[in-house]
Motif scaffolding. Structure first.
Motif, short mmCIF file in Angstrom:
data_model
loop_
_atom_site.label_atom_id
_atom_site.label_comp_id
_atom_site.label_asym_id
_atom_site.label_seq_id
_atom_site.Cartn_x
_atom_site.Cartn_y
_atom_site.Cartn_z
N VAL A 101 0.98 -1.30 -0.12
CA VAL A 101 -0.02 0.06 -0.05
C VAL A 101 0.90 1.35 0.01
CG1 VAL A 101 -1.78 1.34 1.53
CG2 VAL A 101 -1.74 -1.10 1.27
N THR A 102 0.38 2.39 -0.61
CA THR A 102 1.17 3.55 -0.67
C THR A 102 0.32 4.50 0.27
OG1 THR A 102 0.09 4.40 -2.73
CG2 THR A 102 2.52 3.06 -2.58
N SER A 103 0.77 5.54 0.93
CA SER A 103 0.28 6.59 1.41
C SER A 103 0.96 7.81 1.57
CB SER A 103 -0.25 6.04 2.99
OG SER A 103 -0.58 7.12 3.75
N ASP A 104 0.25 8.80 1.44
CA ASP A 104 0.94 10.09 1.44
C ASP A 104 0.64 11.09 2.64
OD1 ASP A 104 -1.46 10.84 0.57
OD2 ASP A 104 -0.84 12.11 -1.15
N HIS A 105 -0.29 10.18 3.72
CA HIS A 105 -0.75 10.81 4.72
C HIS A 105 0.51 11.21 5.57
CE1 HIS A 105 -2.62 11.57 8.66
NE2 HIS A 105 -3.82 11.88 8.11
N PRO A 106 0.45 12.64 6.07
CA PRO A 106 1.68 13.05 6.82
C PRO A 106 2.28 12.07 8.21
CG PRO A 106 0.16 14.78 6.70
CD PRO A 106 -0.38 13.68 6.21
N GLU A 107 1.12 11.54 8.72
CA GLU A 107 1.43 10.66 9.67
C GLU A 107 2.01 9.20 9.36
OE1 GLU A 107 -0.65 10.76 13.48
OE2 GLU A 107 -1.92 12.37 12.64
N LEU A 108 1.49 8.73 8.28
CA LEU A 108 2.08 7.36 7.83
C LEU A 108 2.33 7.35 6.34
CD1 LEU A 108 1.83 4.35 8.43
CD2 LEU A 108 -0.52 4.40 7.97
N LEU A 109 3.45 7.98 6.01
CA LEU A 109 3.93 7.66 4.78
C LEU A 109 4.41 6.23 4.41
CD1 LEU A 109 6.14 11.03 5.00
CD2 LEU A 109 3.70 10.84 3.58
N LEU A 110 3.69 5.70 3.38
CA LEU A 110 4.20 4.35 2.81
C LEU A 110 4.56 4.47 1.57
CD1 LEU A 110 1.39 2.56 4.81
CD2 LEU A 110 4.01 2.32 5.35
N PRO A 111 5.41 3.71 1.22
CA PRO A 111 6.64 3.30 1.94
C PRO A 111 7.16 4.16 2.59
CG PRO A 111 7.31 3.06 -0.50
CD PRO A 111 5.86 3.59 -0.54
N HIS A 112 7.93 3.82 3.81
CA HIS A 112 8.87 4.52 4.53
C HIS A 112 9.54 5.62 3.86
CE1 HIS A 112 11.20 6.45 7.71
NE2 HIS A 112 9.96 6.32 8.49
#
Length: 161
Positions: A101-112
């Motif tokens: 999964v990819t995430s650009d949420h400032p608290e949960l950036l994925l991949p790190h």
């Protein structure tokens, strides 16, 4: 069911003890535990060397946010204090990737962020997942081939379990 890769680091106090406390915190979900590596600090370089490792974990009940909160709880239990970005720490638990999964949420950036440039993560990750792929970046082995790994020293004398 979610499967995550977690990166561990410690360079204050009982470094091995802090890494072991993280392994214990995720004991029920452990799929694999890498060997321990010792690495020089980066970012802020005038600090003690780190011990690093990678965990692969899996749970039917946790998503990326759940893994993040569990990692933060392990850090808190180890007495982590956030005073300086990239500064010394008792325990750092980073969520590297969760099910691609990819995430650009400032608290949960994925991949790190920065994983593709960190031999301190890629080397131990490849020990436990030789075919690891960093979402959006490609095979971890290819990413590692572009990096200097001379400062990443395997510590077979230190065990996490």
């Amino acid at each position: 069911m979610s499967r995550a890769v977690l990166s561990l680091g410690s360079n204050l106090g009982d470094r091995l003890g802090h890494l072991r406390s993280a392994v214990e915190a995720f004991a029920a979900e452990l799929v694999a535990v890498s060997p321990v590596y010792e690495t020089a600090a980066w970012g802020v370089t005038d600090q003690p060397d780190f011990l690093n490792a990678v965990l692969v974990v899996s749970s039917p009940d946790l998503d990326g946010w759940g893994w993040l909160r569990r990692g933060q709880a392990a850090e808190d239990a180890a007495g982590r204090v956030r005073e300086q970005r990239w500064g010394p720490r008792t325990l750092d638990v980073d969520v590297v990737t969760v099910d691609g999964v990819t995430s650009d949420h400032p608290e949960l950036l994925l991949p790190h962020p920065g994983t593709a440039e960190r031999a301190t993560v890629l080397v131990p990750w490849l020990d436990v997942e030789p075919d690891a792929v960093l979402p959006g970046r490609g095979p971890a082995r290819d990413l590692l081939s572009a990096l200097d790994t001379s400062g990443v020293r395997r510590r077979d004398d230190l065990e996490l379990r």
